[in-house]
Design an enzyme around this catalytic site. Structure first.
Site, mmCIF file in Angstrom:
data_model
loop_
_atom_site.group_PDB
_atom_site.id
_atom_site.type_symbol
_atom_site.label_atom_id
_atom_site.label_comp_id
_atom_site.label_asym_id
_atom_site.label_seq_id
_atom_site.Cartn_x
_atom_site.Cartn_y
_atom_site.Cartn_z
ATOM 1 N N GLU A 1 6.590 33.311 -5.489
ATOM 2 C CA GLU A 1 5.918 33.922 -4.151
ATOM 3 C C GLU A 1 6.784 33.762 -3.191
ATOM 4 O OE1 GLU A 1 3.713 36.147 -4.258
ATOM 5 O OE2 GLU A 1 2.601 36.003 -6.159
ATOM 6 N N CYS B 1 3.410 33.597 5.312
ATOM 7 C CA CYS B 1 4.343 34.443 4.823
ATOM 8 C C CYS B 1 4.238 35.881 4.800
ATOM 9 C CB CYS B 1 4.350 33.908 3.362
ATOM 10 S SG CYS B 1 3.210 34.257 2.095
ATOM 11 N N GLY C 1 7.564 29.812 -1.881
ATOM 12 C CA GLY C 1 8.482 29.204 -1.047
ATOM 13 C C GLY C 1 9.425 30.161 -0.525
ATOM 14 N N ASN C 2 10.604 29.859 -0.021
ATOM 15 C CA ASN C 2 11.604 30.754 0.638
ATOM 16 C C ASN C 2 12.475 31.345 -0.702
ATOM 17 O OD1 ASN C 2 14.023 29.029 0.492
ATOM 18 N ND2 ASN C 2 13.047 27.583 1.861
ATOM 19 N N PRO C 3 13.265 32.541 -0.332
ATOM 20 C CA PRO C 3 14.145 32.987 -1.232
ATOM 21 C C PRO C 3 15.312 32.034 -1.732
ATOM 22 C CG PRO C 3 13.408 34.536 0.312
ATOM 23 C CD PRO C 3 12.899 33.210 0.852
ATOM 24 N N GLN C 4 15.776 31.243 -0.937
ATOM 25 C CA GLN C 4 16.862 30.424 -1.302
ATOM 26 C C GLN C 4 16.190 29.267 -2.395
ATOM 27 O OE1 GLN C 4 15.867 31.050 1.822
ATOM 28 N NE2 GLN C 4 17.570 32.544 2.204
ATOM 29 N N VAL C 5 15.138 28.766 -2.115
ATOM 30 C CA VAL C 5 14.871 27.684 -3.046
ATOM 31 C C VAL C 5 14.357 28.572 -4.084
ATOM 32 C CG1 VAL C 5 13.160 25.769 -3.630
ATOM 33 C CG2 VAL C 5 14.205 26.126 -1.360
ATOM 34 N N GLY C 6 13.734 29.620 -4.035
ATOM 35 C CA GLY C 6 13.094 30.495 -5.190
ATOM 36 C C GLY C 6 14.525 30.776 -6.286
#
Length: 468
Positions: free
Chosen positions: A210, A244, A188-193
């Site tokens: 990822e 991505c 997913g995206n870095p914020q949720v990561g």
């Protein structure tokens, strides 16, 4: 009441029982995955078309076949991957057995995204099952039709004492992450990561993240503009740009831009016709939220190709932007749509400096007829993956690890790398109970002679020969 407690307890008990460890069990689960793909191909294609307007070609190439290839590779190599790996020994351990044992972590959580909802669910699942884990799969609720198939159909093909699909949005995922898992795999995206990693840290749970980022695409003056345009346009617009590893922006000289723009227009017209909206080969944006975000980016720079949008159809035309500034919103976030900004640089060195000032991307591309130019970009930058003179074809090689670096992620998978990711590599040394007189050299009282002999015996040897 905790909606996940019973499911997680059932899976953990199954793992503790040892049910998932034998090669025969793992083999059966992988074959079940294979049957799921074969017997539900049309259902999956329909779900992907409903979620993302994916063509049959895109669904086959990027979702179904690539997942089947991962399964086939694991089935062919499972027993080899599972074998203990012998290691070299020093003089002190020549009579011993030293090896690495690949053990399953236990209860694994896979959080998959909406842009490739089948491939990015089954890809890590293949590795987790091959490694002998019990698995909880949480597919994205945004790609709701594919989520439904994964939740209702996939479990029929697997042992449900060892596998479960759980559903929900951000709130439910937050509650799920409160539980202790033995490994978490997130795409997913870095914020949720960051949220996932924070939750994992509370239990010291290892993670693979990822993530994404803005993938640079450097185009040298020494190249054929039409060849570059064909490849960049194809990979930028594949899955409506919601990939991505898609090229996120182009770096080139003003002179190359003048040649590249008409070449991009030619490629887009050949691929999608004069009216791309009517093309069966161009996908749609996943949701209103993402559509509105992308439409806002169309005001950056100057539109030279495309720029049209249709809110009712969630359609964004293949678009090229020029006169883009580094500070523009389109250069601050991963675009995740069929929009391609072009940023001008005067030299290769300036392009490399531009790339290195930003966060490390998931992928990086360089186009040039000069291998020295491509190799210089490779040598002087950092990214999760790199491809010279093409788009994300490196993803088609299961022999290459796929993963990010820095803000684009940590860890990797694909092929054997997936098996290794979901396996604990246990260091093992089996020593004979006798020979105490030889080993007594370690014990006090210590003498200079004993120290010299012991250090010599413990010295690392490059030779992997053994006496046993």
């Amino acid at each position: 009441m905790d909606p996940f407690a019973d499911t997680l307890q059932r899976l953990r008990e199954a793992f503790v029982s040892g049910r998932t460890r034998p090669a025969e069990f793992r083999d059966a689960q992988l074959k079940g995955l294979s049957r799921f793909l074969r017997e539900n191909k049309q259902l999956l294609q329909e779900a992907l078309a409903q979620d993302l307007h994916k063509s049959a070609f895109e669904a086959e190439v990027s979702e179904i076949s690539i997942s089947q290839n991962e399964i086939n590779l694991a089935l062919r190599n499972l027993r080899t991957w599972m074998k203990d790996e012998k290691v070299s020994k020093n003089l002190a351990t020549q009579l011993d057995s030293a090896f690495i044992r690949k053990e399953p972590f236990g209860l694994v959580l896979i959080l998959s995204p909406w842009n490739y909802p089948l491939n990015l669910s089954l890809g890590p699942l293949v590795g987790a099952l091959a490694a002998g884990n019990c698995v909880v799969l949480k597919p994205s609720e945004i790609s709701k039709n594919t989520e439904k198939v994964l939740a209702e159909v996939l479990p029929r093909y697997l042992d449900q004492s060892c596998f479960a699909v759980v559903l929900g949005g951000p709130q439910e995922t937050g509650r799920l992450l409160e539980h202790k898992f033995d490994y978490i795999f997130f795409t997913g995206n870095p914020q949720v990561g960051k949220i996932v990693m924070t939750a994992a840290a509370k239990h010291l749970t290892p993670v693979t993240l990822e993530l994404g980022g803005k993938n640079p695409c450097y185009v040298d003056d020494n190249c054929d503009p039409q060849t570059v345009a064909n490849r960049v346009a194809f990979f930028r617009c594949f899955n409506a740009g919601q990939t991505c590893v898609a090229p996120d922006y182009v770096l080139c000289s003003p002179e190359m831009q003048a040649q590249l723009v008409p070449a991009l227009q030619s490629a887009i017209t050949r691929f999608y016709g004069d009216d791309p909206q009517s093309s069966p080969n161009l996908g749609r944006i996943i949701s209103q939220k993402h559509f509105q975000r992308l439409r806002g980016l169309l005001s950056c720079g100057r539109v030279v190709i495309g720029g049209q949008s249709d809110e009712c159809d969630l359609y964004i035309a293949p678009t090229v932007l020029v006169d883009v500034q580094e500070t523009d919103p389109v250069m601050q976030e991963e675009i995740f749509g069929p929009i391609l900004p072009i940023v001008n640089v005067r030299s290769l060195g300036q392009a490399i400096d531009f790339i290195n000032r930003r966060e490390k991307p998931l992928a990086l591309y360089a186009f040039s007829n000069s291998s020295q130019v491509v190799k210089r970009v490779l040598a002087q930058t950092s990214s999760g993956g790199f491809c010279g003179n093409d788009g994300f074809m490196h993803l088609t090689l299961a022999s290459l690890p796929f993963g990010g670096v820095g803000s684009s992620g940590m860890g990797n998978y694909h092929g054997k790398f997936s098996f290794d990711t979901f396996s604990h590599h246990r260091a093992c040394l089996l020593r004979r109970p006798g020979l105490e007189k030889i080993y007594a050299i370690r014990y006090p009282p210590h003498t200079p002679r004993n120290l010299r002999v012991l250090l010599m015996a413990m010295e690392t040897r490059s030779c992997s020969c053994t006496l046993l």
